[in-house]
Design a protein around this motif. Sequence first.
Motif, PDB file in Angstrom:
ATOM      1  N   THR A   6       0.855  -1.189   0.000  1.00 33.63           N
ATOM      2  CA  THR A   6       0.000   0.000   0.000  1.00 33.63           C
ATOM      3  C   THR A   6       0.890   1.237   0.000  1.00 33.63           C
ATOM      4  O   THR A   6       1.571   1.510   0.984  1.00 33.63           O
ATOM      5  CB  THR A   6      -0.925   0.007   1.231  1.00 33.63           C
ATOM      6  OG1 THR A   6      -1.725  -1.177   1.225  1.00 33.63           O
ATOM      7  CG2 THR A   6      -1.841   1.219   1.220  1.00 33.63           C
ATOM      8  N   ASP A  53      -4.872   5.811   1.906  1.00 37.88           N
ATOM      9  CA  ASP A  53      -5.619   4.581   1.651  1.00 37.88           C
ATOM     10  C   ASP A  53      -6.720   4.377   2.687  1.00 37.88           C
ATOM     11  O   ASP A  53      -7.832   3.958   2.354  1.00 37.88           O
ATOM     12  CB  ASP A  53      -4.651   3.388   1.678  1.00 37.88           C
ATOM     13  CG  ASP A  53      -5.337   2.077   1.365  1.00 37.88           C
ATOM     14  OD1 ASP A  53      -5.582   1.811   0.174  1.00 37.88           O
ATOM     15  OD2 ASP A  53      -5.635   1.317   2.308  1.00 37.88           O
ATOM     16  N   PRO A  83     -10.999   6.910   3.768  1.00 36.82           N
ATOM     17  CA  PRO A  83     -12.448   6.672   3.759  1.00 36.82           C
ATOM     18  C   PRO A  83     -12.951   6.042   5.059  1.00 36.82           C
ATOM     19  O   PRO A  83     -14.110   6.249   5.431  1.00 36.82           O
ATOM     20  CB  PRO A  83     -12.641   5.714   2.573  1.00 36.82           C
ATOM     21  CG  PRO A  83     -11.477   5.974   1.682  1.00 36.82           C
ATOM     22  CD  PRO A  83     -10.334   6.275   2.599  1.00 36.82           C
ATOM     23  N   ASN A 105      -6.737   4.283  -5.300  1.00 40.18           N
ATOM     24  CA  ASN A 105      -8.065   4.642  -4.835  1.00 40.18           C
ATOM     25  C   ASN A 105      -8.015   6.082  -4.323  1.00 40.18           C
ATOM     26  O   ASN A 105      -7.294   6.386  -3.367  1.00 40.18           O
ATOM     27  CB  ASN A 105      -8.519   3.715  -3.711  1.00 40.18           C
ATOM     28  CG  ASN A 105      -9.900   4.079  -3.210  1.00 40.18           C
ATOM     29  OD1 ASN A 105     -10.857   4.101  -3.969  1.00 40.18           O
ATOM     30  ND2 ASN A 105     -10.003   4.381  -1.918  1.00 40.18           N
ATOM     31  N   THR A 106      -8.755   6.967  -4.940  1.00 37.69           N
ATOM     32  CA  THR A 106      -8.729   8.383  -4.564  1.00 37.69           C
ATOM     33  C   THR A 106     -10.031   8.837  -3.916  1.00 37.69           C
ATOM     34  O   THR A 106     -10.279  10.040  -3.785  1.00 37.69           O
ATOM     35  CB  THR A 106      -8.445   9.256  -5.800  1.00 37.69           C
ATOM     36  OG1 THR A 106      -9.468   9.024  -6.782  1.00 37.69           O
ATOM     37  CG2 THR A 106      -7.089   8.911  -6.409  1.00 37.69           C
ATOM     38  N   GLU A 107     -10.853   7.898  -3.476  1.00 34.63           N
ATOM     39  CA  GLU A 107     -12.140   8.239  -2.854  1.00 34.63           C
ATOM     40  C   GLU A 107     -11.920   9.112  -1.625  1.00 34.63           C
ATOM     41  O   GLU A 107     -11.124   8.785  -0.742  1.00 34.63           O
ATOM     42  CB  GLU A 107     -12.889   6.969  -2.443  1.00 34.63           C
ATOM     43  CG  GLU A 107     -14.221   7.249  -1.759  1.00 34.63           C
ATOM     44  CD  GLU A 107     -14.816   6.025  -1.088  1.00 34.63           C
ATOM     45  OE1 GLU A 107     -15.731   6.191  -0.263  1.00 34.63           O
ATOM     46  OE2 GLU A 107     -14.359   4.908  -1.370  1.00 34.63           O
ATOM     47  N   TYR A 133      -9.603  -5.057  -0.467  1.00 25.97           N
ATOM     48  CA  TYR A 133      -9.569  -3.779   0.241  1.00 25.97           C
ATOM     49  C   TYR A 133     -10.990  -3.446   0.715  1.00 25.97           C
ATOM     50  O   TYR A 133     -11.686  -2.603   0.147  1.00 25.97           O
ATOM     51  CB  TYR A 133      -8.995  -2.686  -0.660  1.00 25.97           C
ATOM     52  CG  TYR A 133      -7.486  -2.718  -0.730  1.00 25.97           C
ATOM     53  CD1 TYR A 133      -6.707  -1.777  -0.060  1.00 25.97           C
ATOM     54  CD2 TYR A 133      -6.828  -3.710  -1.455  1.00 25.97           C
ATOM     55  CE1 TYR A 133      -5.324  -1.816  -0.110  1.00 25.97           C
ATOM     56  CE2 TYR A 133      -5.439  -3.761  -1.506  1.00 25.97           C
ATOM     57  CZ  TYR A 133      -4.692  -2.812  -0.832  1.00 25.97           C
ATOM     58  OH  TYR A 133      -3.315  -2.863  -0.880  1.00 25.97           O
ATOM     59  N   HIS A 192     -12.151  -1.793   3.090  1.00 25.99           N
ATOM     60  CA  HIS A 192     -12.447  -0.437   3.570  1.00 25.99           C
ATOM     61  C   HIS A 192     -12.709   0.540   2.439  1.00 25.99           C
ATOM     62  O   HIS A 192     -13.026   1.701   2.702  1.00 25.99           O
ATOM     63  CB  HIS A 192     -11.317   0.078   4.462  1.00 25.99           C
ATOM     64  CG  HIS A 192      -9.943  -0.088   3.889  1.00 25.99           C
ATOM     65  ND1 HIS A 192      -9.326  -1.305   3.811  1.00 25.99           N
ATOM     66  CD2 HIS A 192      -9.072   0.806   3.370  1.00 25.99           C
ATOM     67  CE1 HIS A 192      -8.120  -1.152   3.284  1.00 25.99           C
ATOM     68  NE2 HIS A 192      -7.946   0.107   2.983  1.00 25.99           N
ATOM     69  N   TYR A 193     -12.622   0.101   1.193  1.00 25.06           N
ATOM     70  CA  TYR A 193     -13.028   0.961   0.084  1.00 25.06           C
ATOM     71  C   TYR A 193     -14.549   0.936  -0.086  1.00 25.06           C
ATOM     72  O   TYR A 193     -15.190   1.981  -0.170  1.00 25.06           O
ATOM     73  CB  TYR A 193     -12.396   0.497  -1.229  1.00 25.06           C
ATOM     74  CG  TYR A 193     -10.899   0.707  -1.344  1.00 25.06           C
ATOM     75  CD1 TYR A 193     -10.174   1.377  -0.353  1.00 25.06           C
ATOM     76  CD2 TYR A 193     -10.210   0.244  -2.448  1.00 25.06           C
ATOM     77  CE1 TYR A 193      -8.812   1.556  -0.467  1.00 25.06           C
ATOM     78  CE2 TYR A 193      -8.833   0.423  -2.577  1.00 25.06           C
ATOM     79  CZ  TYR A 193      -8.140   1.079  -1.580  1.00 25.06           C
ATOM     80  OH  TYR A 193      -6.788   1.259  -1.719  1.00 25.06           O
ATOM     81  N   GLU A 194     -15.100  -0.264  -0.139  1.00 29.07           N
ATOM     82  CA  GLU A 194     -16.521  -0.415  -0.454  1.00 29.07           C
ATOM     83  C   GLU A 194     -17.414  -0.479   0.773  1.00 29.07           C
ATOM     84  O   GLU A 194     -18.630  -0.320   0.653  1.00 29.07           O
ATOM     85  CB  GLU A 194     -16.724  -1.689  -1.287  1.00 29.07           C
ATOM     86  CG  GLU A 194     -15.938  -1.718  -2.579  1.00 29.07           C
ATOM     87  CD  GLU A 194     -15.995  -3.077  -3.251  1.00 29.07           C
ATOM     88  OE1 GLU A 194     -17.104  -3.596  -3.416  1.00 29.07           O
ATOM     89  OE2 GLU A 194     -14.932  -3.613  -3.606  1.00 29.07           O
ATOM     90  N   SER A 246     -16.688   1.177   3.955  1.00 26.22           N
ATOM     91  CA  SER A 246     -16.145   2.053   4.992  1.00 26.22           C
ATOM     92  C   SER A 246     -17.202   2.484   6.011  1.00 26.22           C
ATOM     93  O   SER A 246     -16.916   2.553   7.210  1.00 26.22           O
ATOM     94  CB  SER A 246     -15.484   3.282   4.362  1.00 26.22           C
ATOM     95  OG  SER A 246     -16.385   3.954   3.507  1.00 26.22           O
TER      96      SER A 246
END
Length: 312
Positions: free
Chosen positions: A75, A81, A84, A205-207, A291, A293-295, A297
């Motif tokens: 990472t 990262d 979110p 990932n830039t969310e 990952y 914690h992207y989808e 969070s």
Amino acid sequence: MGKIFWKIIRLLLLTLLAALALLALYHRFALAFEQKHLTAPGKLVDVNGYKIHVYTEGSRAEGAPVAVLLSGSGTAAPVYDFKPLYSRLSDDCAIAVVEKAGYGYSDIADVPRDVRSMVEEVRAALSAAQVPPPYVLVPHSMSGLEALYWAQQFPEEVAGIVGLDMATPESYEKMSLDSTLSRMKLLRFTVQLGLVRLPGVYPLNTEGLTEAETAQLRMLSYRNALDLDMMRESQCVAENARAVKDGATPACPIRMFASDGGEIGDFWREEQAAFAERAGASLTFLDGGHYLHYENSGRLAAEIKDFLRELT
């Protein structure tokens, strides 16, 4: 026609080699330029002669544990990262993101990456940043080994563990580590050529990030992709897994969230369930990739808050 064909092929190969040489040269100069424009949002603390980045956010009630987020292997910038997730946590608790050597804004130090050294590094960094225990460790992927080892060796510091598709010692017995390392060495060569700068080669990932944070993330990804510390960490993972397996099962409460395993292997869900049973942990399977914690969070933040409240 045959001679003309081979002349064209030779010309194309020479052109390709020249383009790669120019890209590699540009990459080297760009790294030096970008290094001057990296601005760490947290504290850079000294650990054994090199700098480790510790980012903190939120307020801490008296006696409450701090949620310490530990990133998975490779990472590039954990502080971005995990944003979110911790941006949804810090309104209700204190968080800390510790970027190990070779990650984020920390130095690429080429230091030992056995599990004890990594845990001691993170503990020393938190101490230098004035973030005392107790901690709830929130490891993603490979850092699950560090969280388990930490709880084995320093149980008085670890109030609990929340695993985000975290690795278990036994899972590495079912992975083809030699072939993975071979692929990583090849990929490292392409990184050194500067191919990491080409669109889509190193997806990020830039969310939830601002434009400035996105720019910082890109520069860190160019600098850190498969660096010496990341490579050494991967080379040590089998030995680290054995060290954790040889230790006792942590006595602290453990909450686990697992993916469908599609990005890892068919064994993943079965091994997550087996470890949860051995450790007396609560386990929830979530839809989505490694990952988590992207989808997920929002849900993860709510679950971690509940976990922290139960502990305090």
